[in-house]
Every structure is written in C-alpha cells, then in structure tokens.
Design an enzyme around this catalytic site. Structure first.
Site, PDB file in Angstrom:
ATOM      1  N   ASP A   3       0.865  -1.181   0.000  1.00 24.15           N
ATOM      2  CA  ASP A   3       0.000   0.000   0.000  1.00 24.15           C
ATOM      3  C   ASP A   3       0.902   1.232   0.000  1.00 24.15           C
ATOM      4  OD1 ASP A   3      -1.616   2.176   0.581  1.00 24.15           O
ATOM      5  OD2 ASP A   3      -2.724   1.177   2.195  1.00 24.15           O
ATOM      6  N   HIS A   4       0.913   1.940  -1.124  1.00 19.33           N
ATOM      7  CA  HIS A   4       1.862   3.041  -1.289  1.00 19.33           C
ATOM      8  C   HIS A   4       1.559   4.248  -0.400  1.00 19.33           C
ATOM      9  CE1 HIS A   4       5.428   4.462  -3.102  1.00 19.33           C
ATOM     10  NE2 HIS A   4       5.316   3.792  -4.225  1.00 19.33           N
ATOM     11  N   ARG A   5       0.383   4.278   0.217  1.00 16.79           N
ATOM     12  CA  ARG A   5       0.120   5.348   1.186  1.00 16.79           C
ATOM     13  C   ARG A   5       0.960   5.139   2.435  1.00 16.79           C
ATOM     14  NH1 ARG A   5      -6.166   4.436   2.161  1.00 16.79           N
ATOM     15  NH2 ARG A   5      -5.221   2.403   2.594  1.00 16.79           N
TER      16      ARG A   5
END
Length: 249
Positions: free
Chosen positions: A221-223
C-alpha cells in the site's frame, strides 16, 4: 494409441447455467477487496528465491518430527508453515512493513498478527496467528493447523479473522508460479508465495544447473510504505528462506 485413450476418457460433466445467490461471506469479501483495491494504491515487487534449502530443511524436520507422537512434539511441517514463520521472522528486521494506514496517522504495530489465506468451497478466509513473531515453528504450525481446520468447518469466529497486520497467501499447492494478492485491509502489504518449480538456473560458478525456484511477490500500500521498504523486506525474507536455520535462532 491416444485416440482410444481419448475416446475412453470419462465425459466432462455437462455445463449448466446457474444463478448463484451471493452469500454474506462473498458480500463481505467483495466489500473489503473493492475497498482495498480502490483506496490503497497497490505497487508490486517480486523476487526469486532458491527453494532447495527450504525443501531440504523441511525434509529434515519431517524426518525427525513427523513420526513422533503429538505429546513428544510430533508434527508434520508444510511449506506454508515455514513461509509463515519466515514472514514473521523477517518483520523483526524490517518492522516498517508491519504498519497500517489510519488516515491521520500511520500505525506501526508491536506484534505481527499474521493472516493467511485458506481456500474453502465458496470463498477465501484469512484466519490470524496472533503475535507470530513470538512463536516458534512448532507453535506457528499448530496454530495454522487449528485455524485451517476451523476455516474448513466454518467455525472461525470473527475475532479469529480480524485485526491482522500482515497477510501471507500461498497458491503454490495449485502449481501457480507467481501472482500478486490484493492487500487485506488495513495491512501495508500482502505476500504471495508461488510453487517451487524445477528449472535451469545459473549458479555461483556461472554454470547452468537444475535449480528449485520459488517466487515471492509483494503487493504494498503506497500510502503506508514505499518501494524501498517492500524491497528490504523481500530481501530479508529471501535470506531467511535460503538459510532456513535462521528461523530457529
């Protein structure tokens, strides 16, 4: 020859049109995964692992433990048991993988609550091994067996399926070589473990030899995490899988 063999093969069952009601389980899987896929910007990484040491390690463990009675520690270890243990172990060295996106904060968790996928008739369940980083191989294997049995008998409680911090999914038993999972909300990552496949590889002496190759994938999850964290985690996991004695220290 082949024509007669084909003629004598059992006929495939007739196809039929079906209208399948969506069960509550499918509804909740759909909700969670649509939420994850639309809200968590997924990125994908993959590494190739030499599967030979793990296969040898498993064979040696099972030679020692498989025939012992349960009360003397008798247990048969699966590839899944070993990858779960390795995944939990690797988090100790890259704790940033064990995070979740909470909107205003990013939470780093003190324990690895490790979920893993169990395929059942009409869906997928992800039971959770609590504080997996503090459990030895015997405990992880015993927990996994209990949870798999409960999953197949549809006896898992909601509590046994919630609150994971990392998920491992393994399709190796179906011969799938590599794939990427959809992140289990609110994990920062999901690991996907493929089958160990015999193929030509180049060894340290630059010779082409028969190798056992296992591919491990990670969806992140790039967040919550960046590619470097995912890459470091896979590097450590690869090292543990290729030197499985590290799981015992």
């Amino acid at each position: 020859g082949n024509a007669t063999a084909a003629a004598n093969a059992p006929a495939a069952p007739a196809m039929e049109a079906l209208s399948i009601p969506v069960t509550n389980m499918r509804k909740s899987i759909a909700r969670a995964l649509v939420g994850s896929k639309t809200q968590a910007p997924h990125f994908y990484l993959q590494m190739e692992v030499d599967g030979a040491p793990l296969a040898a390690f498993r064979k040696a463990l099972n030679a020692k433990y498989a025939d012992l009675p349960k009360e003397l520690g008798g247990i048969k270890f699966s590839v899944n048991d070993l990858t779960l243990k390795a995944a939990a172990e690797a988090v100790r060295r890259v704790p940033a993988i064990n995070r979740s996106w909470e909107g205003e904060t990013i939470q780093q968790h003190a324990n690895v609550d490790l979920a893993f996928g169990v395929a059942i008739d009409d869906g997928l369940l992800t039971p959770v091994i609590r504080a997996a980083e503090s459990k030895n191989l015997h405990q992880i294997s015993a927990d996994a067996k209990t949870l798999i049995k409960k999953a197949r008998e549809k006896k898992l409680t909601p509590d046994e399926m919630s609150g994971s911090t990392l998920t491992v999914t393994n399709l190796g038993m179906f011969g799938v070589s590599d794939f990427y999972g959809i992140i289990n909300p609110n994990n920062a990552a999901i690991l996907s473990i493929g089958a160990t496949i015999k193929k030509p590889v180049v060894n340290d002496q630059d010779e082409i030899v028969v190798g056992k190759v296992m591919r491990i994938g990670l969806s992140g999850d790039h967040r919550t995490i960046d590619g470097a964290v995912g890459a470091q985690y896979l590097q450590v996991l690869k090292e543990i899988l290729e030197t499985p004695a590290l799981m015992l220290v």
